[in-house]
Design an enzyme around this catalytic site. Structure first.
Site, short mmCIF file in Angstrom:
data_model
loop_
_atom_site.label_atom_id
_atom_site.label_comp_id
_atom_site.label_asym_id
_atom_site.label_seq_id
_atom_site.Cartn_x
_atom_site.Cartn_y
_atom_site.Cartn_z
N SER A 4 4.22 2.56 8.15
CA SER A 4 3.88 1.51 7.20
C SER A 4 5.08 1.07 6.40
O SER A 4 5.94 1.88 6.04
CB SER A 4 2.81 2.00 6.24
OG SER A 4 1.57 2.08 6.86
N GLY A 5 5.13 -0.21 6.11
CA GLY A 5 6.21 -0.75 5.30
C GLY A 5 7.47 -1.06 6.08
O GLY A 5 8.37 -1.73 5.58
N ASP A 60 0.00 -7.69 1.44
CA ASP A 60 0.47 -6.31 1.51
C ASP A 60 2.00 -6.25 1.57
O ASP A 60 2.59 -5.89 2.60
CB ASP A 60 -0.15 -5.63 2.73
CG ASP A 60 0.04 -4.12 2.73
OD1 ASP A 60 0.45 -3.56 1.69
OD2 ASP A 60 -0.23 -3.50 3.78
N HIS A 83 0.81 -1.21 0.00
CA HIS A 83 0.00 0.00 0.00
C HIS A 83 0.85 1.27 0.00
O HIS A 83 0.36 2.34 -0.34
CB HIS A 83 -1.00 0.00 1.16
CG HIS A 83 -0.42 0.24 2.51
ND1 HIS A 83 -0.13 -0.78 3.40
CD2 HIS A 83 -0.08 1.38 3.14
CE1 HIS A 83 0.35 -0.25 4.53
NE2 HIS A 83 0.39 1.06 4.39
#
Length: 282
Positions: free
Chosen positions: A226-227, A127, A80
């Site tokens: 995120s990530g 994801d 994402h």
């Protein structure tokens, strides 16, 4: 970013740690909190990468080894983070304070992004993504790759995990942290994770997703993390990348632990991307 009930909401690993702080990784001052976290000791997460667009941090990533060379041109992140395009993307390795990059920081342009072909932005399934860099990042004393787990490797419930990043220090905060933060969180069993998210209308797939956090909340990732990496130390005490910050409902809410992409389920795909994209795979 973080997905909430099918809506994309910025979230991420903020590096939140509380009473479980291990001195080897955390600085002595605990006055900078990230939803229960502390400042990471500089250089203690040599694999973490700041993904930036036009100089602004937006997601984390992890540097991985691609071959026998002491360099790599591949980082792993969340799908994402790169799903909507990555114009102007750069990857910075070796950073601690993003507002004051030191001499050891290596910043490289992103060249190609590949998210998992089965990634579903509505359910956050699969994801995971890789970014191929325009040139390799050299391994140094402060820049090192993190080990990947074996394919389909499982993580014991309640195992101690660490997550780190430059995200928000509280839900609804206005600014991300310029300082790298970390948090220690226990791994949550798949059944418990599924039960926690069922009332929210969110299905948990135990193959694709891994949970970590406390029932009482208070320690979690948040927007901007995120990530980034969630790692667990292996039998040899070396950090292993077991999770990638994916989604959650809010940040550090009671009964709603963070959800991570389960890296061990994607080892064949990661290896295939290295073979296809990397110039440092030999």
């Amino acid at each position: 970013m973080r997905f909430v009930l099918g809506v994309v909401v910025a979230v991420g690993l903020l590096g939140c740690g509380g009473s479980e702080v291990e001195g080897v990784d955390a600085v002595e001052s605990l006055d900078q909190e990230i939803v229960g976290g502390v400042e990471a000791r500089p250089g203690s997460h040599p694999w973490i990468v700041s993904l930036q667009q036009h100089g602004s941090h937006f997601c984390g990533a992890s540097l991985i080894r691609t071959g026998t060379r002491e360099e790599s041109d591949i980082v792993v992140t969340a799908a994402h983070c790169v799903y909507d395009g990555t114009s102007g993307l750069t990857a910075s390795a070796g950073a601690h304070d993003l507002s004051r990059p030191g001499a050891g920081v290596q910043t490289v342009q992103g060249q190609t992004t590949r998210y998992h072909p089965a990634y579903n932005p509505d359910t956050t399934m699969n994801d995971i993504a890789v970014v191929k860099l325009a040139r390799p990042i050299k391994f140094t004393a402060t820049v090192q790759p993190i080990a990947l787990p074996s394919a389909d490797e499982t993580v014991p419930d309640n195992a101690s995990a660490t997550v780190a990043g430059w995200g928000l220090t509280r839900e609804g905060g206005a600014e991300t942290s310029s300082i790298l933060m970390q948090v220690f969180v226990p791994i949550i069993g798949s059944r418990e994770l599924a039960a926690a998210y069922r009332p929210q209308g969110i299905d948990i797939d135990p193959y694709a997703m891994l949970g970590a956090g406390y029932k009482q909340g208070g320690k979690d990732a948040c927007q901007g993390d995120s990530g980034g990496p969630l790692f667990v130390r292996g039998a040899d005490n070396k950090p292993v990348l077991q999770g990638i910050v994916s989604f959650g409902v809010g940040c550090a809410r009671p009964g709603l632990p963070g959800v991570y992409a389960r890296v061990s389920s994607y080892i064949p795909w990661i290896n295939s991307q290295i073979r296809i994209l990397s110039n440092t795979k030999t």
